[in-house]
Design a protein around this motif. Structure first.
Motif, mmCIF file in Angstrom:
data_model
loop_
_atom_site.group_PDB
_atom_site.id
_atom_site.type_symbol
_atom_site.label_atom_id
_atom_site.label_comp_id
_atom_site.label_asym_id
_atom_site.label_seq_id
_atom_site.Cartn_x
_atom_site.Cartn_y
_atom_site.Cartn_z
ATOM 1 N N ALA A 168 20.560 -116.042 -31.042
ATOM 2 C CA ALA A 168 20.635 -114.990 -31.842
ATOM 3 C C ALA A 168 20.036 -113.533 -31.347
ATOM 4 C CB ALA A 168 19.958 -115.363 -33.262
ATOM 5 N N ILE A 169 18.985 -113.803 -30.679
ATOM 6 C CA ILE A 169 18.413 -112.658 -30.169
ATOM 7 C C ILE A 169 19.350 -112.173 -29.165
ATOM 8 C CG2 ILE A 169 16.442 -111.780 -28.922
ATOM 9 C CD1 ILE A 169 14.684 -113.418 -30.825
ATOM 10 N N GLY A 170 19.878 -112.767 -28.193
ATOM 11 C CA GLY A 170 20.610 -112.491 -27.195
ATOM 12 C C GLY A 170 22.268 -111.670 -27.794
ATOM 13 N N VAL A 171 22.382 -112.227 -29.047
ATOM 14 C CA VAL A 171 23.626 -111.448 -29.480
ATOM 15 C C VAL A 171 22.978 -110.062 -30.168
ATOM 16 C CG1 VAL A 171 25.008 -111.523 -31.735
ATOM 17 C CG2 VAL A 171 25.004 -113.420 -30.300
ATOM 18 N N VAL A 172 21.937 -109.993 -30.664
ATOM 19 C CA VAL A 172 21.450 -108.711 -31.226
ATOM 20 C C VAL A 172 21.206 -107.806 -29.939
ATOM 21 C CG1 VAL A 172 19.314 -107.615 -32.208
ATOM 22 C CG2 VAL A 172 20.190 -109.769 -33.336
ATOM 23 N N GLN A 173 20.819 -108.248 -28.928
ATOM 24 C CA GLN A 173 20.771 -107.373 -27.629
ATOM 25 C C GLN A 173 21.939 -107.071 -27.333
ATOM 26 O OE1 GLN A 173 18.161 -109.774 -24.945
ATOM 27 N NE2 GLN A 173 16.883 -108.107 -24.865
ATOM 28 N N LYS A 174 23.016 -107.744 -27.326
ATOM 29 C CA LYS A 174 24.188 -107.378 -26.851
ATOM 30 C C LYS A 174 24.990 -106.245 -27.698
ATOM 31 C CE LYS A 174 24.646 -109.576 -22.933
ATOM 32 N NZ LYS A 174 24.543 -109.044 -21.747
ATOM 33 N N GLY A 175 24.700 -106.336 -29.047
ATOM 34 C CA GLY A 175 25.074 -105.433 -29.917
ATOM 35 C C GLY A 175 24.411 -104.357 -30.102
ATOM 36 N N GLY A 176 23.369 -104.062 -29.233
ATOM 37 C CA GLY A 176 22.447 -102.952 -29.194
ATOM 38 C C GLY A 176 21.234 -102.709 -30.338
ATOM 39 N N GLY A 177 21.007 -103.861 -31.021
ATOM 40 C CA GLY A 177 20.141 -103.795 -31.889
ATOM 41 C C GLY A 177 18.650 -103.492 -31.290
ATOM 42 N N SER A 178 18.508 -104.384 -30.163
ATOM 43 C CA SER A 178 17.238 -104.373 -29.675
ATOM 44 C C SER A 178 16.943 -102.697 -28.922
ATOM 45 C CB SER A 178 17.175 -105.195 -28.217
ATOM 46 O OG SER A 178 15.907 -105.029 -27.481
ATOM 47 N N LEU A 179 18.292 -102.073 -28.312
ATOM 48 C CA LEU A 179 18.111 -100.815 -27.767
ATOM 49 C C LEU A 179 17.727 -100.012 -29.154
ATOM 50 C CD1 LEU A 179 18.541 -98.808 -25.542
ATOM 51 C CD2 LEU A 179 20.837 -98.831 -26.009
ATOM 52 N N GLY A 180 18.240 -99.972 -30.262
ATOM 53 C CA GLY A 180 18.085 -99.350 -31.487
ATOM 54 C C GLY A 180 16.553 -99.300 -31.753
ATOM 55 N N LEU A 181 15.693 -100.502 -31.849
ATOM 56 C CA LEU A 181 14.526 -100.613 -32.016
ATOM 57 C C LEU A 181 13.740 -99.879 -30.786
ATOM 58 C CD1 LEU A 181 12.243 -101.761 -33.825
ATOM 59 C CD2 LEU A 181 12.396 -103.985 -32.398
ATOM 60 N N ALA A 182 14.019 -100.019 -29.618
ATOM 61 C CA ALA A 182 13.347 -99.314 -28.730
ATOM 62 C C ALA A 182 13.363 -97.948 -28.594
ATOM 63 C CB ALA A 182 14.113 -99.884 -27.279
ATOM 64 N N ARG A 183 14.581 -97.245 -29.150
ATOM 65 C CA ARG A 183 14.681 -95.907 -29.271
ATOM 66 C C ARG A 183 13.764 -95.737 -30.744
ATOM 67 N NH1 ARG A 183 21.100 -95.401 -28.208
ATOM 68 N NH2 ARG A 183 20.978 -95.207 -25.928
ATOM 69 N N ALA A 184 13.766 -96.146 -31.446
ATOM 70 C CA ALA A 184 13.024 -95.912 -32.587
ATOM 71 C C ALA A 184 11.475 -95.809 -32.532
ATOM 72 C CB ALA A 184 13.354 -96.842 -33.741
ATOM 73 N N VAL A 185 10.866 -96.593 -31.526
ATOM 74 C CA VAL A 185 9.410 -96.788 -31.238
ATOM 75 C C VAL A 185 9.108 -96.044 -29.958
ATOM 76 C CG1 VAL A 185 9.221 -99.025 -32.352
ATOM 77 C CG2 VAL A 185 9.622 -98.796 -29.955
ATOM 78 N N GLU A 186 10.188 -95.413 -29.186
ATOM 79 C CA GLU A 186 9.836 -95.015 -27.739
ATOM 80 C C GLU A 186 9.033 -93.591 -28.093
ATOM 81 O OE1 GLU A 186 11.971 -93.839 -23.658
ATOM 82 O OE2 GLU A 186 13.310 -94.013 -25.385
ATOM 83 N N PRO A 187 9.267 -92.731 -29.153
ATOM 84 C CA PRO A 187 8.355 -91.704 -29.266
ATOM 85 C C PRO A 187 6.924 -92.045 -29.739
ATOM 86 C CG PRO A 187 10.270 -91.098 -30.921
ATOM 87 C CD PRO A 187 10.424 -92.523 -30.023
ATOM 88 N N LEU A 188 6.701 -93.292 -30.261
ATOM 89 C CA LEU A 188 5.339 -93.671 -30.541
ATOM 90 C C LEU A 188 4.658 -94.176 -29.312
ATOM 91 C CD1 LEU A 188 6.159 -95.729 -33.869
ATOM 92 C CD2 LEU A 188 5.159 -93.609 -33.568
ATOM 93 N N ALA A 189 5.307 -94.341 -28.103
ATOM 94 C CA ALA A 189 4.922 -95.134 -27.158
ATOM 95 C C ALA A 189 5.054 -94.174 -25.621
ATOM 96 C CB ALA A 189 5.691 -96.447 -26.668
ATOM 97 N N ARG A 190 4.705 -93.122 -25.861
ATOM 98 C CA ARG A 190 4.758 -92.145 -24.565
ATOM 99 C C ARG A 190 3.559 -92.145 -23.688
ATOM 100 N NH1 ARG A 190 9.551 -90.058 -24.964
ATOM 101 N NH2 ARG A 190 10.164 -88.848 -26.936
#
Length: 146
Positions: A10-32
Motif C-alpha cells: 500500500a505504501i508502494g502504491v502511495v509512493q508511485k501515485g505521488g503521495g509520498s512526494l506530496g508529503l515531502a514537499r509539504a514538510v520541506e520548508p520545515l526541514a531546511r
C-alpha cells in the motif's frame, strides 16, 4: 507477515501515485537545516503512532530527500525514525501492538485468577514502560540540544 506485506504494498502504491512526494514537499520548508530536519522527523514520527512499521515506512520514505538536502546524517535520521516509530507505538493505547499486549495481559490475569479489565490494566502499565519513555526523551534532548 501478511499485514506487513500488505502495508508495504500500500505504501508502494502511495509512493508511485505521488503521495509520498506530496508529503515531502509539504514538510520541506520545515526541514531546511539539520536541526529543523531532525525536529520535523520527531514531529512526523509522533503523529504516526498507530503502527511502528507504518511510521518507519511513511516517515522514512517521505522525509528521506528533504533530510538529505538539509545535511542530517543518515544514521541520525534512521535512529530518530526508528525510536519514534517503535516507542510511540509501544506507548499508544491505540496501536497495532495493543491487541497482542491485551492478549498477554488477559492471559496473565486469567492465570493469576484476577478479575480485572485487561485494557485498564494495560493502560496502568504505561508509566512503567521506562525504555520507550527514556528513548523518546533522549531523542528529543538530542534534537533540542543542537
Amino acid at each position: 507477515l501478511l499485514f506487513t506485506l500488505l502495508l508495504g504494498g500500500a505504501i508502494g502504491v502511495v509512493q508511485k501515485g505521488g503521495g509520498s512526494l506530496g508529503l515531502a514537499r509539504a514538510v520541506e520548508p520545515l526541514a531546511r537545516t539539520r536541526h529543523r530536519a531532525a525536529a520535523t522527523t520527531v514531529g512526523l514520527g509522533s503523529l504516526i503512532f498507530f503502527d511502528d512499521y507504518s511510521s518507519v515506512l511513511i516517515a522514512g520514505n517521505s522525509l528521506k530527500q528533504p533530510v538529505r538536502r538539509a545535511g542530517l546524517s543518515r544514521e541520525k535520521f534512521a535512529l530518530i525514525v526508528h525510536v519514534m516509530a517503535t516507542c510511540m507505538s509501544a506507548l499508544s493505547p491505540v496501536s497495532s501492538w495493543t491487541g497482542l499486549q491485551l492478549g498477554y495481559v488477559s492471559g496473565a490475569l486469567d492465570q493469576a485468577g484476577i478479575k480485572s479489565d485487561p485494557f485498564t490494566m494495560l493502560l496502568s502499565t504505561i508509566p512503567y514502560r521506562h525504555f520507550p519513555l527514556l528513548m523518546i526523551s533522549l531523542v528529543v534532548i538530542t534534537v533540542v540540544a543542537r
